[in-house]
Each structure stands twice: as C-alpha cells, then as structure tokens.
Design a protein around this motif. Structure first.
Motif, PDB file in Angstrom:
ATOM      1  N   SER A  22       0.833  -1.198   0.000  1.00 41.28           N
ATOM      2  CA  SER A  22       0.000   0.000   0.000  1.00 41.28           C
ATOM      3  C   SER A  22       0.867   1.247   0.000  1.00 41.28           C
ATOM      4  O   SER A  22       0.640   2.196  -0.742  1.00 41.28           O
ATOM      5  CB  SER A  22      -0.912  -0.002   1.231  1.00 41.28           C
ATOM      6  N   ALA A  23       1.916   1.225   0.824  1.00 40.84           N
ATOM      7  CA  ALA A  23       2.745   2.421   0.964  1.00 40.84           C
ATOM      8  C   ALA A  23       3.597   2.674  -0.275  1.00 40.84           C
ATOM      9  O   ALA A  23       3.683   3.795  -0.775  1.00 40.84           O
ATOM     10  CB  ALA A  23       3.633   2.293   2.198  1.00 40.84           C
ATOM     11  N   GLY A  25       4.482   2.944  -3.938  1.00 35.61           N
ATOM     12  CA  GLY A  25       3.713   3.081  -5.166  1.00 35.61           C
ATOM     13  C   GLY A  25       4.164   4.315  -5.908  1.00 35.61           C
ATOM     14  O   GLY A  25       5.323   4.733  -5.801  1.00 35.61           O
ATOM     15  N   LEU A  26       3.233   4.909  -6.633  1.00 32.37           N
ATOM     16  CA  LEU A  26       3.574   6.113  -7.397  1.00 32.37           C
ATOM     17  C   LEU A  26       4.037   7.232  -6.480  1.00 32.37           C
ATOM     18  O   LEU A  26       4.788   8.107  -6.893  1.00 32.37           O
ATOM     19  CB  LEU A  26       2.359   6.569  -8.196  1.00 32.37           C
ATOM     20  N   GLY A  27       3.589   7.182  -5.218  1.00 33.43           N
ATOM     21  CA  GLY A  27       4.013   8.192  -4.256  1.00 33.43           C
ATOM     22  C   GLY A  27       5.528   8.240  -4.121  1.00 33.43           C
ATOM     23  O   GLY A  27       6.114   9.315  -4.011  1.00 33.43           O
ATOM     24  N   ASN A  28       6.161   7.084  -4.156  1.00 34.33           N
ATOM     25  CA  ASN A  28       7.617   7.035  -4.008  1.00 34.33           C
ATOM     26  C   ASN A  28       8.325   7.368  -5.300  1.00 34.33           C
ATOM     27  O   ASN A  28       9.306   8.097  -5.309  1.00 34.33           O
ATOM     28  CB  ASN A  28       8.064   5.622  -3.614  1.00 34.33           C
ATOM     29  N   ILE A 101      -8.260  10.623  -3.774  1.00 37.18           N
ATOM     30  CA  ILE A 101      -6.908  10.211  -4.151  1.00 37.18           C
ATOM     31  C   ILE A 101      -6.977   9.151  -5.251  1.00 37.18           C
ATOM     32  O   ILE A 101      -6.293   9.239  -6.263  1.00 37.18           O
ATOM     33  CB  ILE A 101      -6.120   9.652  -2.939  1.00 37.18           C
ATOM     34  N   TYR A 105      -5.007   9.475  -8.725  1.00 40.57           N
ATOM     35  CA  TYR A 105      -3.902   8.509  -8.723  1.00 40.57           C
ATOM     36  C   TYR A 105      -4.045   7.555  -9.917  1.00 40.57           C
ATOM     37  O   TYR A 105      -3.063   7.197 -10.563  1.00 40.57           O
ATOM     38  CB  TYR A 105      -3.979   7.731  -7.415  1.00 40.57           C
ATOM     39  N   PHE A 226       1.324  11.060   2.431  1.00 39.74           N
ATOM     40  CA  PHE A 226       0.913  10.408   1.186  1.00 39.74           C
ATOM     41  C   PHE A 226       1.690   9.118   0.972  1.00 39.74           C
ATOM     42  O   PHE A 226       1.126   8.069   0.689  1.00 39.74           O
ATOM     43  CB  PHE A 226       1.138  11.354   0.001  1.00 39.74           C
ATOM     44  N   SER A 227       3.005   9.212   1.136  1.00 41.46           N
ATOM     45  CA  SER A 227       3.834   8.066   0.806  1.00 41.46           C
ATOM     46  C   SER A 227       3.615   6.905   1.767  1.00 41.46           C
ATOM     47  O   SER A 227       3.669   5.742   1.374  1.00 41.46           O
ATOM     48  CB  SER A 227       5.302   8.482   0.803  1.00 41.46           C
ATOM     49  N   SER A 229       0.845   6.222   3.155  1.00 42.99           N
ATOM     50  CA  SER A 229      -0.594   5.894   3.151  1.00 42.99           C
ATOM     51  C   SER A 229      -1.269   6.246   4.474  1.00 42.99           C
ATOM     52  O   SER A 229      -2.119   5.511   4.957  1.00 42.99           O
ATOM     53  CB  SER A 229      -0.848   4.404   2.887  1.00 42.99           C
ATOM     54  N   MET A 232      -5.789   8.717   6.537  1.00 41.48           N
ATOM     55  CA  MET A 232      -7.161   8.510   6.068  1.00 41.48           C
ATOM     56  C   MET A 232      -7.673   7.112   6.410  1.00 41.48           C
ATOM     57  O   MET A 232      -8.690   6.677   5.892  1.00 41.48           O
ATOM     58  CB  MET A 232      -7.250   8.717   4.566  1.00 41.48           C
ATOM     59  N   CYS A 234      -6.277   4.189   5.877  1.00 38.63           N
ATOM     60  CA  CYS A 234      -5.964   3.117   4.937  1.00 38.63           C
ATOM     61  C   CYS A 234      -5.289   1.968   5.686  1.00 38.63           C
ATOM     62  O   CYS A 234      -5.708   0.810   5.619  1.00 38.63           O
ATOM     63  CB  CYS A 234      -5.044   3.679   3.871  1.00 38.63           C
ATOM     64  N   SER A 328      -5.424  -0.746  -2.002  1.00 39.66           N
ATOM     65  CA  SER A 328      -5.608  -0.360  -0.600  1.00 39.66           C
ATOM     66  C   SER A 328      -6.552   0.839  -0.482  1.00 39.66           C
ATOM     67  O   SER A 328      -7.345   0.932   0.454  1.00 39.66           O
ATOM     68  CB  SER A 328      -4.259  -0.068   0.068  1.00 39.66           C
ATOM     69  N   LEU A 329      -6.478   1.750  -1.451  1.00 38.09           N
ATOM     70  CA  LEU A 329      -7.382   2.908  -1.420  1.00 38.09           C
ATOM     71  C   LEU A 329      -8.825   2.459  -1.679  1.00 38.09           C
ATOM     72  O   LEU A 329      -9.768   2.876  -0.997  1.00 38.09           O
ATOM     73  CB  LEU A 329      -6.964   3.917  -2.499  1.00 38.09           C
TER      74      LEU A 329
HETATM   75  N1  TRP Z   1       1.154   5.501  -0.417  1.00 37.59           N
HETATM   76  C1  TRP Z   1       0.821   5.182  -1.768  1.00 37.59           C
HETATM   77  C2  TRP Z   1       1.958   5.622  -2.666  1.00 37.59           C
HETATM   78  O1  TRP Z   1       2.951   6.062  -2.181  1.00 37.59           O
HETATM   79  C3  TRP Z   1      -0.497   5.795  -2.196  1.00 37.59           C
HETATM   80  C4  TRP Z   1      -1.577   5.492  -1.226  1.00 37.59           C
HETATM   81  C5  TRP Z   1      -2.148   4.268  -1.012  1.00 37.59           C
HETATM   82  C6  TRP Z   1      -2.112   6.390  -0.280  1.00 37.59           C
HETATM   83  N2  TRP Z   1      -3.038   4.389   0.009  1.00 37.59           N
HETATM   84  C7  TRP Z   1      -3.035   5.664   0.467  1.00 37.59           C
HETATM   85  C8  TRP Z   1      -1.900   7.725  -0.033  1.00 37.59           C
HETATM   86  C9  TRP Z   1      -3.724   6.274   1.524  1.00 37.59           C
HETATM   87  C10 TRP Z   1      -2.583   8.329   0.997  1.00 37.59           C
HETATM   88  C11 TRP Z   1      -3.476   7.619   1.778  1.00 37.59           C
HETATM   89  O2  TRP Z   1       1.873   5.517  -3.848  1.00 37.59           O
END
Ligand code: TRP
Length: 455
Positions: A22-23, A25-28, A101, A105, A226-227, A229, A232, A234, A328-329
């Motif tokens: 989950s963590a 992903g595109l965030g990284n 998101i 995303y 964000f990165s 997760s 929120m 999740c 995960s979202l």
């Molecule tokens: N963390 C994920 C990423 O880095 C994106 C993501 C998944 C996310 N679940 C989340 C971001 C919940 C915020 C909250 O790509």
C-alpha cells in the motif's frame, strides 16, 4: 468476531508486504521526485525524513492499533471505539480522501500502462530527450488515451477487490517487491554514471536552506503522509485484518524503512538523469515520464536488448506497485460502503469504481483539453492532489494522534502495542508523548506557518 467475508492476511510476511504494498507506489517513484524537484532538493528531503520519523511512524502505529482493536472499516472503527461521538467524522473524511486520491492517482497509474505498451513496442528506441518531452505532452493532453488507460487500471483494481485480497496480492508482491527493489538499484547505478549526473547528486545531497520556506514544510509533511498511506485510515483498514500476534511497532518500522529507501532510490535515479539530459528538476508530474526513458536509452545504448528488457520490466513493476496502492485505497471505500450501508461487496465496489472513473476523467482532462478551467488557480488534478495530500491527510493525522493520545483508553493502547503485555515496549512513554503533544503541535504549526500567520 471476524466476519466471514473479511479477508485475513495469511502470514507475518503477508502483513508487512500488504502494508508495504500500500505504501510503496507512485508516491515514491512519481510523486516524491517531483515534489523534491519543486521544493529545491536536499533540504526538502531532510525535512521529509524528519516528518517520517516524528509524525509518520507514531501515527502509523496509532492507525494500526485503532484498526486492529476495532476490526472494522475506518468510520466504523471510530464508532466502535468512541460510540455516539463526532470522532467518526475522522473516518468519514478519510473515506472521502480515499475516493479523491484514487480518482487522480488512477490517471497516473494509467500513464504507466501507456508506457508499458510503448516499452513493449520498442518505441523508446532512437528517441532524443526532447522527443520524450514532446511525446509525453501529446499523450497526456490527448483526450481519449489517458482516459482509456485509467479506466483499464480501475477495472483491474476492481477485479482484484471483488475476487479477494489475500491470495493474489500476497503472492505477487512477494516476488514483485524484491524485483522492483533490485531493478531500482541497477537503475541507480546506470543513472549516476551518466555524463553530467554529478549536479543531480549534489541537488539531492547538498541542502540549500535558503530555499526553505513554509511551503517546503507543508510539502514535506504532505509527502510523508501520502507516501506512507497515512491520515485517512488506509492502514487502519488493513490492520483490521491483522492477527492478534502481529507486532505493530515492528511492522510500522519495516514499512517506514522500505518506503523511505524506495523513495530515495527513485530520487537517485531521476535527478542525475534529469540534470544529465538538461531537464529541469521542477518539471512537475511529468518528471519521471520524461527523464526515465532517457536512462534506458543512454545507459544501455550499446546493448539495445538490455534497454528493451529493463524498460519493459520497469514499467510493469511500476504498474504493479501502483496497483497494490490503488487496491488499498479502493478497499477503504468499499469496506466502508459494505459495512456501513450494507451493500454487497460487489455493489459497493461498483459504486467506488464508477465514481473514480467519473472523477478520474475530469482529472485527466484537466491536464489537457480542459486546462483553462481552474479553481483557486489549480486544475482538478492538482486541486485533488493539494486538497488530499496537503490538507485532508495531515488533518486526519492530527486527529488520529489526538484521538489515540488523549481520548482512547490507555489500557487499549498498551494492550495493542504490547500484544497484551507479551512484547517489550521501551519507548512506549515517548510514543504517547509524541501523539499527545509533538505530532499535534508540529502539524498545527506547519499549517499556521503556511497560512502566513507567523510572519
Ligand atoms: N502511499 C501510496 C503511494 O505512495 C499511495 C496510497 C495508497 C495512499 N493508500 C493511500 C496515499 C492512503 C494516501 C493515503 O503511492
């Protein structure tokens, strides 16, 4: 009691992999480099690391314990732990953030599919750095293709959500995550040896504190949430599927470390390459899509077969990393609709997928034909990103730390983090202190600072 249709992660490894999936992903790989580029490099990264340690890890443990103790979706979790109070609004805000998101995303996740097809059809071969900029622009402003791909991506997410989380995801991330890691290492080696890469390395390592303004703090905090997760519910939803003997603190540290290493590696691929081919580090969301193809072309110019293999492999792994995050979202919103409104899981998932395709289309168009339509000076894509990462997630994090530090019965907190006394927790007092004071004050301070009230 565990309801029958609530999934359950099979093993300890599964728990870490799913949360890390989950963590990571595109965030990284997409968002971290472009935020770093927008905010001037090394100093941003230092502040980001501070946010991970001081806010990210404690709040992640808090989300884990809320989720595992209540064994419910996010909104339901607060309802169970604080019945009849307004705390459930944290959960509801999280569900809304998840929907927003997921909508934008998926647009970027869709881009990775376009790039898979380009890599597979070998259309990167022989292109110049400028060609990559032009072809990205013509693709992302095309009204149809990005929408097609975002729909495909959301349907893939939908399919997995409906089929069940455990088997496929656990198995595939066990293979894919280590593969992604190794490929990133290879690409770092390629990128830092490109001609002129040195300036990119300096950009990452030499902090220039003159560039640090309030927006750097807000950006770094937003990126940390964000990165990881966070903010929120999740990881709270995922933790509701954890078993009683999962070590929450250890899991949080593992996820935090894996996530941070991958982001830093991505930085060491993108910036040396960007400086090498003369692309500005603040090129924004397009950054990785215009710099990376150059790495494949230039670093392996003598061996086209390797250039081909690595570019295909990279975009496939990136798409999979994005998929484990969209799942995960999606799960957060689906579990909420299923458990709170008693829709079947299938119907709940269809509502989520449908809404995200709908919003996603407008996010995608806001980067192309609908560029002129803005709200507060931002197109819909940028607006969704700003409102979620820089406002909703930190506010969520603020309330989660206040809830756990002040409201929640400390017996529950202790029982969860120590697995009913069976684990040693040397830093327990520090953990509570951070949740009670440091995290809420730091987050509020960054907001107040951004609003310009301190100047
Ligand atoms: N963390 C994920 C990423 O880095 C994106 C993501 C998944 C996310 N679940 C989340 C971001 C919940 C915020 C909250 O790509």
């Amino acid at each position: 009691m565990m309801k029958k249709d609530r999934a359950n992660f099979g093993s300890k490894m599964g728990v870490i992999l799913a949360s890390a999936g989950s963590a990571v992903g595109l965030g990284n790989i997409w968002r971290f480099p472009y935020e770093t580029g927008n905010h001037g490099g090394a100093a941003f990264i230092l502040i980001y690391l501070g946010c991970i340690i001081l806010l990210g890890l404690p709040i992640m443990i808090a989300e884990f314990l809320i989720g595992r103790h209540s064994r419910a979706n996010t909104a339901g979790a607060f309802q169970i732990l604080a019945p009849g109070t307004h705390w459930r609004w944290i959960g509801r805000m999280g569900v809304l953030a998840g929907l927003l998101i997921l909508s934008y995303y998926s647009v970027v996740a869709g881009w990775t599919l376009e790039y898979i097809t380009e890599a597979v059809s070998n259309s990167f071969a022989g292109k110049s750095p400028n060609d990559f900029v032009v072809s990205f622009q013509s693709f992302s402003t095309n009204p149809w293709r990005p929408i097609l791909w975002l729909t495909v991506f959301l349907l893939a997410t939908h399919f997995i959500i409906v089929k069940g989380v455990e088997k496929g995801i656990e198995k595939s991330s066990k293979i894919m995550m280590p593969m992604l890691f190794i490929l990133l290492l290879i690409l770092v080696a390629c990128s830092v040896t490109l001609p002129g890469a040195k300036r990119g390395i300096e950009f990452l390592l030499k902090p220039d504190f003159n560039k640090v303004d309030s927006s750097v703090f807000l950006g770094a905090m937003g990126q940390a949430f964000f990165s990881l997760s966070l903010g929120m519910g999740c990881l709270c939803t995922y933790a509701s599927y954890f078993s009683k003997d999962t070590n929450l603190t250890k899991t949080a540290f593992s996820v935090g470390i894996i996530d941070t290493i991958i982001a830093i590696l991505a930085g060491f691929i993108i910036f040396p390459a960007a400086f090498s081919v003369g692309i500005q580090p603040d090129a924004g969301p397009s950054l990785i899509f215009i710099t990376l193809p150059n790495v494949f072309q230039q670093a392996f110019s003598g061996i086209p077969a390797l250039a081909y293999l690595f570019s295909v492999l990279f975009y496939v792994l990136l798409a999979v990393a994005a998929l484990t995050s969209t799942i995960s979202l999606h799960e957060v919103v689906t579990a909420y609709l299923h458990e709170e409104f008693h829709f079947t899981r299938g119907k709940a998932a269809r509502i989520v997928t449908g809404s995200c395709i709908f919003f996603g289309i407008f996010c995608s168009l806001s980067l192309g034909v609908a560029k002129g339509y803005t709200l507060f000076g931002l197109g819909l894509f940028d607006l969704f990103d700003f409102v979620t990462a820089k406002i909703m997630l930190p506010i969520g994090g603020l309330f989660i730390s206040v809830f756990t530090g002040w409201y929640l019965d400390k017996k529950i907190v202790w029982e969860e983090v120590s697995n009913s006394g069976s684990l040693r927790m040397p830093a327990y007092k520090l953990f509570i202190f951070i949740l009670k004071f440091i995290a809420p004050i730091a987050i509020s301070f960054i907001f107040i600072n951004e609003l310009g009230l301190l100047r």
